[in-house]
Design an enzyme around this catalytic site. Structure first.
Site, mmCIF file in Angstrom:
data_model
loop_
_atom_site.group_PDB
_atom_site.id
_atom_site.type_symbol
_atom_site.label_atom_id
_atom_site.label_comp_id
_atom_site.label_asym_id
_atom_site.label_seq_id
_atom_site.Cartn_x
_atom_site.Cartn_y
_atom_site.Cartn_z
ATOM 1 C CD GLU A 163 -28.717 57.368 110.409
ATOM 2 O OE1 GLU A 163 -29.593 57.134 109.556
ATOM 3 O OE2 GLU A 163 -28.959 57.433 111.630
ATOM 4 C CG ASN A 205 -23.586 61.893 113.244
ATOM 5 O OD1 ASN A 205 -22.893 61.776 114.266
ATOM 6 N ND2 ASN A 205 -24.912 61.900 113.287
ATOM 7 C CD GLU A 268 -27.962 61.358 116.023
ATOM 8 O OE1 GLU A 268 -28.824 60.462 116.090
ATOM 9 O OE2 GLU A 268 -27.611 61.878 114.956
ATOM 10 C CG ASP A 270 -30.862 57.452 122.502
ATOM 11 O OD1 ASP A 270 -30.273 56.413 122.130
ATOM 12 O OD2 ASP A 270 -31.586 58.123 121.739
HETATM 13 C C1 XIL Z 1 -34.844 61.317 114.885
HETATM 14 C C2 XIL Z 1 -35.642 62.308 115.701
HETATM 15 O O1 XIL Z 1 -35.265 62.151 117.036
HETATM 16 C C3 XIL Z 1 -37.114 62.083 115.519
HETATM 17 O O2 XIL Z 1 -37.857 63.132 116.159
HETATM 18 C C4 XIL Z 1 -37.480 62.036 114.045
HETATM 19 O O3 XIL Z 1 -38.844 61.701 113.904
HETATM 20 C C5 XIL Z 1 -36.624 61.022 113.323
HETATM 21 O O4 XIL Z 1 -35.260 61.330 113.523
HETATM 22 N N1 XIL Z 1 -30.289 59.245 113.830
HETATM 23 C C6 XIL Z 1 -30.244 60.568 113.506
HETATM 24 C C7 XIL Z 1 -31.300 61.486 114.017
HETATM 25 O O5 XIL Z 1 -29.264 61.016 112.913
HETATM 26 O O6 XIL Z 1 -31.553 62.548 113.127
HETATM 27 C C8 XIL Z 1 -32.580 60.757 114.311
HETATM 28 O O7 XIL Z 1 -33.481 61.677 114.924
HETATM 29 C C9 XIL Z 1 -32.313 59.574 115.200
HETATM 30 C C10 XIL Z 1 -31.389 58.605 114.531
#
Ligand code: XIL
Length: 472
Positions: A163, A205, A268, A270
């Site tokens: 990020e 990422n 990631e 979802d």
């Molecule tokens: C999130 C986790 O899912 C949570 O459990 C935690 O509290 C915060 O982080 N982008 C990312 C991940 O790169 O590391 C994040 O994960 C979600 C957004």
């Protein structure tokens, strides 16, 4: 050193050849055209990773969570356990117990590990954030060296930076990293990671870069620069998507990164919706998952897909985007959602992926079993690896049953390490299993499945012993 993933793939290729030559139908049909019925088997068959973000506490406390992750995924990522606040909460004070637990689990289950993450503006302790440029640089170098070296050969790929681009028209993110070290912090992170583990694939990422837009243009510019220095291998597209909004430019956008000579990965995934979900929304979600999976399946340089959690109630989504959720592939009770089936299908797997409870035949001639032959059971290897395998077992009732017993003896060092949908005395050389509470009652002609993982002490092909099945 061979990484987990390369080792696993080499063994699968070897096992297929051996199996088709020498073994019974279980293993050979699995690879000779029968459609895979787990995400893992389907992804293995097309050489992709199907991964899941893992909560290590649940991995330790919840057997069904653990078993589902072992059976359905060939790759894992720590949802939190490899982040800086988890691995180095105080300067030089490293805590690896959770990360070690996950990497050991992956090794026991023949899974690759995608590491997440070294350098991020979030979940990084305040002691790092307050350092001056020189001290921050050495803290970063020490952190990357320590974590990457510890898992060298066991973690296959890393999100080196996470990020780094803002949501403001593609500008760099105004983080403490950028403010203290300037844009060069990114190069420093990749150079350090490359030197620390030259065999790991290194990824940049980010989120909201799935489509062609200002933010993905900035990632493209960064990727070009890092690739030209040979310190970048891939781009991770987080893909925290909203129902019905898979970007129309996603395929072309991923392709432009592949054209730079890079891998791409959905890191990631979802797909959230306004809860509670109705059937139409779950059907749309299945279409969205299908589309994303197809894009990766069709791109040779897409290394795989990681979903960001197992069940809907494991997801970070409801806590972060209130009023939304139901974003993943499994329901809270571990049953499979429509999106599971569409993802399985897009990976080339078949059917619904539900445990097969086939309807009883209506033909009286075939539904009358020979006396004394109340049930039959067979084993098949779903995913073999060097020191273990995942098996699926089918129990078929030849007469109406209210319970069943199965037994077999392993010919070699194979031993069951964990099992699902079956009870009994399972861990010895001779296995004596029985139905679980919910799968003992079968009509004549019906079948049900159970599964298990084994460990074994060498690289030999996983055996497929003959099973004796008796009504109970
Ligand atoms: C999130 C986790 O899912 C949570 O459990 C935690 O509290 C915060 O982080 N982008 C990312 C991940 O790169 O590391 C994040 O994960 C979600 C957004």
């Amino acid at each position: 050193m061979l990484h987990n993933r390369q080792r696993r793939r080499a063994l699968i290729a070897g096992a297929v050849t051996l199996a088709t030559a020498a073994l019974g139908i279980g293993l050979s049909t699995q690879f000779a055209g029968a459609q895979a019925t787990t995400l893992r088997a389907a992804a293995d068959a097309i050489g992709k990773d199907i991964g899941v973000a893992v909560d290590v506490n649940k991995l330790q406390s919840n057997t069904q969570y653990r078993n589902t992750i072992a059976a359905e995924f060939n790759s894992v990522t720590a949802e939190n356990a490899m982040k800086w606040d988890a691995t180095e909460p105080q300067d030089g004070n490293y805590t690896f117990s959770q990360a070690d637990t996950l990497v050991n689990f992956a090794e026991d289950n023949g899974q690759s590990v995608h590491g997440h993450t070294f350098v991020w503006h979030a979940q990084t302790p305040s002691w790092v954030q307050g350092l001056n440029a020189t001290a921050m640089r050495s803290a970063m170098v020490d952190h990357i060296n320590t974590v990457a070296n510890r898992y060298e050969g066991r973690v296959d790929s890393w999100d080196v930076v996470n990020e780094v681009v803002s949501d403001n028209n593609g500008a760099m993110r105004d983080s403490f990293w950028l403010r203290t070290m300037g844009e060069g912090y990114i190069t420093t992170a990749f150079q350090t990671a490359r030197a620390a583990d030259p065999n790991a694939d290194l990824y940049i990422n980010d989120y909201s870069i799935e489509g062609d837009n200002a933010k993905s243009d900035t990632i493209y510019r960064l990727a070009q620069g890092l690739k030209s220095q040979n310190i970048l291998d891939g781009v991770g597209f987080q893909s925290h998507l909203i129902l019905g909004q898979v970007p129309s430019t996603m395929e072309a956008n991923l392709q432009r990164f592949v054209d730079l000579g890079l891998k791409v990965r959905i890191t990631e995934l979802d797909i959230r919706l306004n809860t509670p979900a109705d059937a139409n929304e779950l059907a749309q979600q299945a279409e969205d998952y299908r589309r994303v999976t197809e894009i990766c399946a069709e791109l040779a340089d897409c290394s795989g897909i990681t979903v960001w959690g197992l069940r809907d109630n494991d997801s970070w989504v409801p806590g972060t985007f209130p009023g939304t959720g139901a974003a993943l592939l499994f329901n809270d009770d571990f049953s499979k959602k429509p999106a599971y089936t569409s993802t399985l299908n897009a990976l080339g797997g078949g059917g619904t992926g539900e445990p097969t409870t086939t309807p009883a035949t209506t033909d009286p001639a075939t539904s009358t079993p020979p006396p004394g032959d109340g049930c039959t059971a067979t084993l098949s290897v779903q995913s073999p690896w060097n020191t273990g395998a995942t098996y699926s077992a089918t129990v078929k009732a030849n007469q109406a049953l209210t319970g069943w017993r199965v037994t077999w003896t392993w010919p070699g060092s194979e031993r069951i390490s964990n099992a699902w949908s079956v009870t009994g005395t399972l861990t010895g050389a001779t296995v004596t299993g029985a139905n679980a509470a919910y799968n003992g009652t079968l009509a004549a002609g019906q079948s049900t499945t159970f599964g298990f993982n084994i460990t074994k002490n060498d690289g030999s092909t996983a055996s497929v012993p003959t099973v004796t099945c008796t009504p109970a």
